[in-house]
Each structure stands twice: as structure tokens, then as C-alpha cells.
Design a protein around this motif. Structure first.
Motif, mmCIF file in Angstrom:
data_model
loop_
_atom_site.group_PDB
_atom_site.id
_atom_site.type_symbol
_atom_site.label_atom_id
_atom_site.label_comp_id
_atom_site.label_asym_id
_atom_site.label_seq_id
_atom_site.Cartn_x
_atom_site.Cartn_y
_atom_site.Cartn_z
ATOM 1 N N LYS A 113 0.842 -1.210 0.000
ATOM 2 C CA LYS A 113 0.000 0.000 0.000
ATOM 3 C C LYS A 113 0.868 1.247 0.000
ATOM 4 O O LYS A 113 1.962 1.265 0.569
ATOM 5 N N LEU A 114 0.344 2.300 -0.623
ATOM 6 C CA LEU A 114 1.054 3.582 -0.645
ATOM 7 C C LEU A 114 0.143 4.671 -0.076
ATOM 8 O O LEU A 114 -1.031 4.782 -0.466
ATOM 9 N N TYR A 115 0.709 5.456 0.835
ATOM 10 C CA TYR A 115 -0.011 6.600 1.404
ATOM 11 C C TYR A 115 0.739 7.876 1.053
ATOM 12 O O TYR A 115 1.953 7.841 0.809
ATOM 13 N N GLY A 116 0.040 8.989 1.030
ATOM 14 C CA GLY A 116 0.690 10.272 0.773
ATOM 15 C C GLY A 116 0.457 11.198 1.944
ATOM 16 O O GLY A 116 -0.699 11.431 2.336
ATOM 17 N N PHE A 117 1.553 11.715 2.545
ATOM 18 C CA PHE A 117 1.384 12.714 3.603
ATOM 19 C C PHE A 117 0.976 14.033 2.963
ATOM 20 O O PHE A 117 1.512 14.416 1.915
ATOM 21 N N LEU A 118 0.055 14.729 3.599
ATOM 22 C CA LEU A 118 -0.531 15.928 2.987
ATOM 23 C C LEU A 118 0.188 17.208 3.390
ATOM 24 O O LEU A 118 0.541 17.389 4.565
ATOM 25 N N GLY A 119 0.415 18.066 2.404
ATOM 26 C CA GLY A 119 0.968 19.402 2.693
ATOM 27 C C GLY A 119 2.450 19.419 3.025
ATOM 28 O O GLY A 119 2.914 20.311 3.728
ATOM 29 N N GLY A 120 3.197 18.422 2.576
ATOM 30 C CA GLY A 120 4.634 18.405 2.846
ATOM 31 C C GLY A 120 4.960 17.753 4.173
ATOM 32 O O GLY A 120 4.102 17.107 4.792
ATOM 33 N N PRO A 121 6.219 17.937 4.658
ATOM 34 C CA PRO A 121 6.645 17.259 5.887
ATOM 35 C C PRO A 121 5.764 17.556 7.104
ATOM 36 O O PRO A 121 5.699 16.745 8.040
ATOM 37 N N SER A 122 5.049 18.692 7.091
ATOM 38 C CA SER A 122 4.171 18.959 8.241
ATOM 39 C C SER A 122 3.084 17.890 8.329
ATOM 40 O O SER A 122 2.560 17.609 9.410
ATOM 41 N N GLY A 123 2.752 17.286 7.198
ATOM 42 C CA GLY A 123 1.757 16.201 7.186
ATOM 43 C C GLY A 123 2.214 15.022 8.024
ATOM 44 O O GLY A 123 1.393 14.313 8.626
ATOM 45 N N ILE A 124 3.539 14.806 8.071
ATOM 46 C CA ILE A 124 4.065 13.691 8.881
ATOM 47 C C ILE A 124 3.885 14.048 10.364
ATOM 48 O O ILE A 124 3.438 13.235 11.168
ATOM 49 N N LEU A 125 4.234 15.306 10.686
ATOM 50 C CA LEU A 125 4.150 15.724 12.094
ATOM 51 C C LEU A 125 2.716 15.732 12.591
ATOM 52 O O LEU A 125 2.437 15.417 13.744
ATOM 53 N N GLU A 126 1.806 16.096 11.677
ATOM 54 C CA GLU A 126 0.399 16.197 12.095
ATOM 55 C C GLU A 126 -0.375 14.906 11.827
ATOM 56 O O GLU A 126 -1.575 14.824 12.097
ATOM 57 N N GLY A 127 0.309 13.927 11.241
ATOM 58 C CA GLY A 127 -0.352 12.651 10.950
ATOM 59 C C GLY A 127 -1.468 12.777 9.921
ATOM 60 O O GLY A 127 -2.461 12.064 9.969
#
Ligand code: FBP
Length: 562
Positions: A113-127
Motif C-alpha cells: 500500500k502507498l499513502y501520501g502525507f498531505l501538505g509536505g513534511p508537516s503532514g508527517i508531524l500532524e499525521g
């Protein structure tokens, strides 16, 4: 967005490009399970080896890897969860990186499966993320832009941010993180790869070289994606302006072209269009030119052409020029430190005048005088907030206006002295954002798809801390070679936000490199003759000579002459 069920809302070109099947390198055609990893020798960072090694004890010195044909079924056995993030400025082809990743993962195991974090690296921090399903991907294949998951410039660097990123990935059971970005974002990928290893987390981090600026390259990374398309778009516009000046014969056009630091875009567009003047930041630095000398040089071309009755012309100015002028560079470096050291005090000041006076009081005398001499608007732009990586936001500095303002004054002086008798009417442009989300050229469509597919193969092979590398780009895509380059190999130590930091070294225009040398041979001719070239729009259909054209930069750097 074009989906199979909803293509009628899209432009005819978009509908046709959605059907385009990028050409994969032969090496990857049978999927990640049909390639084996061949490792090379241990590597070193490009400079500051001892310091970089100390900072990256777990990922320093890893060997380069190359993919070879061979059965490797094990990597398809266990289903994996990968996540992708787009970081920094948009560059044509980002969606195809995601498409390549998705197709590579699914080919290895349909349950991947592939997921895309939204809005750049902040997407990782905000989940914040979403699953990229094959159906969702359909409408984005071969399209420009990053709108599928957007981008951002947040940097994951503090201990707290690193821990939050790891927690998000662990919580969601992510096995691999793919960071698509420029030099800063890929430095960040290297930092995350190291941190995950330190923490004993089995999460693979892979980088993908993106930036229209073309300055993330080296022996192993021949170009960053997006440079091909963006320069084709700018060259079409500059070519049209060249034809306009030659028709109206009454204006000088000054075109500032994007490229935060390096002048690769400007040089490439010059090769494509043959303007009368092309400024190259790296040359300005090498010759230690002052602002005044640059303006004097411009004035001599303008007056020489005026003598021949040509009160018109086209001049290209790289966006990063200002930082290459030694006195301006020194000023910006001082400003970087001052703004970082006095952040709190400056935040309390409400007006630019107040901030400027404060800064001037802290600068050494020579730089204080230079700061005072700059037009108010430019001084204000130099003090604007930095981006999250600590860089001056050069895209906001109107260098072409500064040059034209000073050139007007110089020409008036020459006129008074009886040395110039022309008319000078200037029109200014900034071409930047126009090129970042263009429909990827055939080259970029193929290259980005291959980079993504290759990144999937690297991730499945557990090559954490590597940058996806697709090489031999002057050949047909079928013959491109694939593998990975350790991120630490490209690093050196630089000063950022007033501190020494490990960063991937930017590739600037080399004055002894072929793209510049070829330009230096002909620029005198371009200055006086109207030798303009008109590249026209990017072609997606038609003869291969026009659809598959690669950049002059690649051709010159990789052997084939103009
Ligand atoms: P990246 O290095 O992130 O690819 O961005 C490059 C660029 O296009 C520069 O040429 C330009 O200076 C910058 O982005 C502008 O971005 P922003 O609008 O975010 O400042």
C-alpha cells in the motif's frame, strides 16, 4: 483532475496525456522482484568527512548500489506500507514519481500500500495522510503540479519533531518513507534515516531528486526532475519576447528567471534562446564583481547596440544573482546571523524603517553603508522572514528592478558625458511560478516515473538513506541505469541560521563546465547580433527530435556537443 469516469471536465491535452504510458528502463520493466542489488565500494562525503561521519554514525560510508537483472522474489513476499511526501517547491513530474512508486510497489506485491502525507513534511508531524489507490492515481498520471497531496517547506529537525515523525510512522506501521525534494529536503531525508537507525526503527527512508533549479546533481545524479520542463516553458516565453523586441525594436526586456541559488535555469534558457545579455551568478562571484561593475557591463552592451541603432534587446537575470555579488553575499550572511540572533527583538518592531535602522546599527561600517545605499524596497525584501531552511527568500527580491534603476542612472551619466545617445525603455518580467507546475515534458514524464519505480525497488530492498538514482540520461529511457546513492555521500558542512549544519552540497554552474564554456564562446555574438532562437511550446506529440529533446545542460555535461 481527470478520472476515467470524469475526463470530460479536462482539457483535451490532459485527456491525451493521461493515456501516455511512461517508458521504463529495461532494467525495471519486469518489476522490483526481477532486479538484484549490486553494491559498490564504501563512500565518503564530498567534504568535511570527519564531521559528517560523526554526525551520521549509522549511515555514513554506505556503498553505492546499482540494480542488475536477477530474481529477487523475497522482497515481494511480505506486504509493505510505504508513504510518500512532496517537499519544497513544485516541479513538473511529481505526480509521476508517485505513479512510479505505486506501480512498482503493486507489481512486487498487489497487497503493498502507498499513502501520501498531505501538505509536505508537516503532514508527517500532524499525521495527515491519504491512501493513494490505483483509482485515485489514474487522474494524475503525467500531469503537472503537486495537488494530489500538496507540498510544504516544514523542516523536521528538532529532537521533538524527529520523535513525532517516528511516532506517526510507527503508529501507522509504515515500513518506508519516500521524500521527494531538493537539497534541503533530501538532507532532511538523510537526518531521518540516521535517526530511525539510531532508534532501532526498521523504517527505510529514500530520497528522490526534485527541483526545477537543477542544482541537486553530481556524478551519480545527472539532473533533478522538473528542470527539463520548466526551462522549456521559460524558453518558450523568452523566445517569444525575443521575437517581440525584434519586431517592435523599442524596448529592452529584463527577465529574471527562477533558481534560488544556481544559475542553471538562466544558462539553459540562454542556450535555447540566445538573448543579448545573460548574467551568470557564479561568474559574478568568481570575478568578484560589484553591483556597479555589473551595471557598467550592462551599460556598455546597451550603448554599443544603440550606436548601431538598436535600442532594444533581451537580458536574462538569474534569481540568485544578488547572493553571488560578493558585497551583497557578505551583507546577506551578516543579515542571516543578525536576524537569527535578534529574532525576538526584531519581532517586536512594527516598521521596516525601525528594523532597518536596528540592523544598520549592528552591521560593520562597510556593509552598513551598502545597506543604506540600497533602494528601500530591496532593503526591505532582504530583511523579510527566511524560509524554514534559513534561506533568504530570493524569489521575493526584484533584482531586475534594482539593475534597471541603476542602469538608467548610469546611462544618464554616459549621455551627459556624450558617450551614449540612445533611448532606453525597459520592461521587466519575473518567470518562475509559471514553470513549476507545467505538464511534464516527455523526458520528465519518463524520468520521474522511473525515479519513483526505482525508489520502490530501493525501499523494498531496505536501502535506507539512499537517493533514487536513474542515470545515462542522454540515452533512450530503455537504456537508463538505476540504483541508489547514499545521501551522506553528497553532504558537507555549511552555515545555516547562524549554525554549522550538515547539508547536501548544491551544484552550482561550473565555469570550467561545458554549459558555461559553450555559452562564453558565443555570448559576444549574441550581444550584438540578433541571433535569437524561438523554441516554441513543449511538444508532446510528433517527431522524436522535438518531443524527446533533452536539455543543452545534460547534452553538454554528459558528452554530446551542441
Ligand atoms: P526547491 O528548491 O524547493 O525545489 O524550490 C525551488 C524554487 O522554485 C526556487 O527556484 C525559488 O526560489 C523557490 O522555489 C520559491 O519558492 P517559494 O515560493 O516557496 O519561496
Amino acid at each position: 483532475m481527470a478520472t476515467k469516469s470524469n475526463t470530460s471536465c479536462c482539457s483535451p491535452l490532459q485527456q491525451h496525456r493521461c493515456k501516455y504510458k511512461p517508458v521504463l528502463p529495461d532494467m525495471l520493466k519486469k518489476g522490483p522482484c526481477a532486479v538484484k542489488v549490486k553494491t559498490g565500494k564504501a563512500t565518503q562525503s564530498v567534504a568535511d568527512q570527519a564531521t559528517v561521519k560523526k554526525m551520521f554514525p549509522n549511515t555514513y560510508g554506505m556503498p553505492e548500489v546499482t540494480f542488475m537483472k536477477g530474481a529477487n522474489p523475497a522482497i515481494g513476499k511480505k506486504a509493505v506500507k510505504a508513504a510518500v511526501v512532496l517537499s519544497g517547491g513544485q516541479a513538473p513530474g511529481g505526480h509521476n514519481v508517485i505513479a512510479g512508486l505505486l506501480d512498482g510497489l503493486k507489481k512486487a506485491n498487489p497487497k503493498n500500500k502507498l499513502y501520501g502525507f498531505l501538505g509536505g513534511p508537516s503532514g508527517i508531524l500532524e499525521g495527515k495522510w491519504k491512501e493513494i489507490t490505483p483509482k485515485l492515481m489514474e487522474g494524475y498520471r503525467n500531469t503537472g503540479g503537486f495537488d494530489l497531496i500538496q507540498s510544504g517547506r516544514t523542516k523536521i529537525e528538532t529532537d521533538e519533531q524527529l520523535a513525532t515523525a517516528l511516532a506517526t510512522l510507527k503508529k501507522n506501521k509504515v515500513n518506508a518513507l519516500i521524500i521527494v525534494g531538493g537539497d534541503d529536503s533530501n538532507t532532511n531525508a538523510g537526518v531521518l534515516a540516521e535517526y530511525f537507525k539510531q532508534q532501532g526503527a526498521d523504517i527505510c527512508v529514500i530520497g528522490v531528486p526534485k527541483t526545477i533549479d537543477g542544482d541537486l546533481k553530481n556524478d551519480k545524479i545527472e539532473t533533478s526532475f522538473g528542470f527539463d520542463t520548466a526551462t522549456k516553458i521559460y524558453a518558450e516565453m523568452v523566445g517569444n519576447i525575443c521575437r517581440d523586441v525584434n519586431s517592435a525594436r523599442k524596448y529592452w526586456h529584463f527577465v529574471r528567471l527562477m533558481g534560488r541559488s544556481a544559475s542553471h535555469i538562466t544558462l539553459e534558457v540562454a542556450h535555447k534562446t540566445h538573448p543579448n545579455v545573460t548574467l551568470v551568478g557564479e561568474e559574478v562571484l568568481a570575478k568578484k564583481m560589484t553591483l556597479k561593475q555589473i551595471v557598467d557591463d550592462l551599460a556598455s552592451v546597451v550603448s554599443a547596440r544603440a550606436k548601431e541603432g538598436k535600442n532594444f534587446g533581451v537580458a536574462l537575470v538569474p534569481e540568485g544573482l544578488i547572493e553571488f555579488i560578493p558585497e551583497m553575499k557578505a551583507l546577506i550572511a551578516e543579515l542571516n546571523d543578525l536576524l537569527a540572533d535578534h529574532e525576538a527583538e526584531l519581532a517586536k518592531m512594527n516598521t521596516v524603517t525601525e528594523k532597518k535602522a536596528f540592523i544598520i546599527s549592528k552591521l560593520p561600517a562597510k556593509l552598513a553603508a551598502l545597506m543604506k545605499s540600497l533602494p528601500e524596497g530591496i532593503a526591505a525584501q532582504l530583511m523579510l522572514d527566511r524560509d524554514p531552511h534559513g534561506n533568504v527568500q530570493v524569489s521575493l527580491i526584484e533584482t531586475e528592478k534594482l539593475l534597471v534603476e541603476m542602469l538608467r542612472t548610469r546611462l544618464a551619466e554616459l549621455k551627459k558625458a556624450g558617450k551614449y545617445n540612445g533611448k532606453f525603455s525597459a520592461i521587466m518580467h519575473f518567470f518562475g511560478y509559471e514553470g513549476r507546475c507545467g505538464v511534464p515534458s516527455t523526458f520528465d514524464a519518463n524520468y520521474t516515473y522511473a525515479l519513483g519505480y526505482n525508489a520502490a525497488a530501493l525501499a523494498l530492498n531496505g536501502c535506507s538513506g539512499y537517493l533514487s538514482s536513474v542515470r545515462k540520461l542522454t540515452r533512450k529511457p530503455q537504456q537508463w541505469e538505476c540504483g541508489g546513492v547514499p545521501l551522506t555521500m553528497m553532504m558537507n558542512i555549511e552555515r545555516r541560521k547562524g549554525k554549522e549544519k550538515p547539508v547536501i552540497r548544491k551544484a552550482l554552474v561550473e565555469l570550467n563546465g561545458e554549459p558555461f564554456k559553450q555559452f562564453a564562446k558565443v555570448r559576444q555574438r549574441w550581444a550584438m547580433n540578433d541571433d535569437y532562437q524561438f523554441p516554441g511550446p513543449i511538444q508532446y506529440f510528433g517527431p522524436a527530435e522535438v518531443t524527446d529533446m533533452i536539455t543543452f545542460t545534460l547534452r553538454f555535461e554528459r558528452g554530446a556537443k551542441k
